[in-house]
Design a protein around this motif. Sequence first.
Motif, PDB file in Angstrom:
ATOM      1  N   SER A   1       7.498 -17.847 -70.557  1.00 19.04           N
ATOM      2  CA  SER A   1       6.081 -17.790 -70.194  1.00 19.04           C
ATOM      3  C   SER A   1       5.234 -18.818 -70.936  1.00 19.04           C
ATOM      4  N   VAL A   2       4.218 -19.310 -70.234  1.00 22.61           N
ATOM      5  CA  VAL A   2       3.167 -20.146 -70.789  1.00 22.61           C
ATOM      6  C   VAL A   2       1.865 -19.559 -70.252  1.00 22.61           C
ATOM      7  N   CYS A   3       0.904 -19.280 -71.133  1.00 18.75           N
ATOM      8  CA  CYS A   3      -0.340 -18.629 -70.711  1.00 18.75           C
ATOM      9  C   CYS A   3      -1.531 -19.560 -70.862  1.00 18.75           C
ATOM     10  N   TYR A   4      -2.516 -19.342 -69.984  1.00 20.82           N
ATOM     11  CA  TYR A   4      -3.724 -20.154 -69.937  1.00 20.82           C
ATOM     12  C   TYR A   4      -4.939 -19.253 -69.783  1.00 20.82           C
ATOM     13  N   GLU A   5      -6.106 -19.829 -70.127  1.00 22.63           N
ATOM     14  CA  GLU A   5      -7.358 -19.101 -70.009  1.00 22.63           C
ATOM     15  C   GLU A   5      -8.482 -20.086 -69.687  1.00 22.63           C
ATOM     16  N   ARG A   6      -9.476 -19.578 -68.986  1.00 25.77           N
ATOM     17  CA  ARG A   6     -10.689 -20.340 -68.735  1.00 25.77           C
ATOM     18  C   ARG A   6     -11.864 -19.378 -68.762  1.00 25.77           C
ATOM     19  N   THR A   7     -12.915 -19.789 -69.442  1.00 27.25           N
ATOM     20  CA  THR A   7     -14.159 -19.048 -69.415  1.00 27.25           C
ATOM     21  C   THR A   7     -15.035 -19.685 -68.354  1.00 27.25           C
ATOM     22  N   LEU A   8     -15.464 -18.879 -67.397  1.00 28.68           N
ATOM     23  CA  LEU A   8     -16.274 -19.389 -66.306  1.00 28.68           C
ATOM     24  C   LEU A   8     -17.707 -19.573 -66.760  1.00 28.68           C
ATOM     25  N   ARG A   9     -18.403 -20.513 -66.187  1.00 31.45           N
ATOM     26  CA  ARG A   9     -19.809 -20.750 -66.543  1.00 31.45           C
ATOM     27  C   ARG A   9     -20.693 -19.742 -65.883  1.00 31.45           C
TER      28      ARG A   9
ATOM     29  N   TYR B   1      -8.219 -25.106 -67.428  1.00 25.93           N
ATOM     30  CA  TYR B   1      -7.613 -23.991 -68.143  1.00 25.93           C
ATOM     31  C   TYR B   1      -6.948 -24.529 -69.397  1.00 25.93           C
ATOM     32  N   ARG B   2      -7.087 -23.790 -70.487  1.00 31.99           N
ATOM     33  CA  ARG B   2      -6.479 -24.232 -71.745  1.00 31.99           C
ATOM     34  C   ARG B   2      -5.350 -23.278 -72.112  1.00 31.99           C
ATOM     35  N   GLN B   3      -4.312 -23.844 -72.689  1.00 32.90           N
ATOM     36  CA  GLN B   3      -3.173 -23.017 -73.085  1.00 32.90           C
ATOM     37  C   GLN B   3      -3.589 -22.112 -74.237  1.00 32.90           C
ATOM     38  N   ILE B   4      -3.160 -20.860 -74.160  1.00 32.22           N
ATOM     39  CA  ILE B   4      -3.461 -19.858 -75.184  1.00 32.22           C
ATOM     40  C   ILE B   4      -2.152 -19.210 -75.617  1.00 32.22           C
ATOM     41  N   PRO B   5      -2.185 -18.466 -76.724  1.00 36.36           N
ATOM     42  CA  PRO B   5      -0.986 -17.719 -77.113  1.00 36.36           C
ATOM     43  C   PRO B   5      -0.613 -16.716 -76.010  1.00 36.36           C
ATOM     44  N   LEU B   6       0.656 -16.401 -75.923  1.00 36.98           N
ATOM     45  CA  LEU B   6       1.107 -15.409 -74.951  1.00 36.98           C
ATOM     46  C   LEU B   6       0.339 -14.115 -75.174  1.00 36.98           C
ATOM     47  N   PHE B   7      -0.045 -13.447 -74.087  1.00 36.77           N
ATOM     48  CA  PHE B   7      -0.829 -12.218 -74.198  1.00 36.77           C
ATOM     49  C   PHE B   7      -0.128 -11.087 -73.456  1.00 36.77           C
TER      50      PHE B   7
END
Length: 149
Positions: free
Chosen positions: A141-149, A126-132
């Motif tokens: 808050s600290v936000c993360y995202e991952r794009t699944l394969r 997961y990579r850190q992203i801007p707060l959403f």
Amino acid sequence: MIIEERPWDDPAGVRLRAAQVAELAERYGGEDHEPGEAPSADDVDVFLVALVDQEPVGCGALRQLDEHGAEIKRMYVRPHARGTGVATALLRALEERAAARGWPVLRLETGTEQPDARRFYEREGYRQIPLFGVYEGSELSVCYERTLR
């Protein structure tokens, strides 16, 4: 280890989420540390409970954000079960269910006082992203995202 999909109001899930809230209240010095609406049976699409030797030791949920993705909610593993692979197994099970529903993007929020969670998610891709969303402007808050394969 067994991971089961259960209803949101499952007694084991209720106890696990209460333990998570208590731990976070201790870390943050109070119970007012999560922006936005708390997840509920009305808006959680998937709720999983992990069991080791029939003992509920962890949980996690998915709440759909839009047609492309979902948010991981209430990811928690009891302290005595940490470091045993439960968290990774729960996360993979949530990712599988998201992919099966056609949600290739997973997001999550964790907090500034949870360096262990941050290291875990980063290690798991997961990579850190801007707060959403409701987390925008939160100092905790600290936000993360991952794009699944």
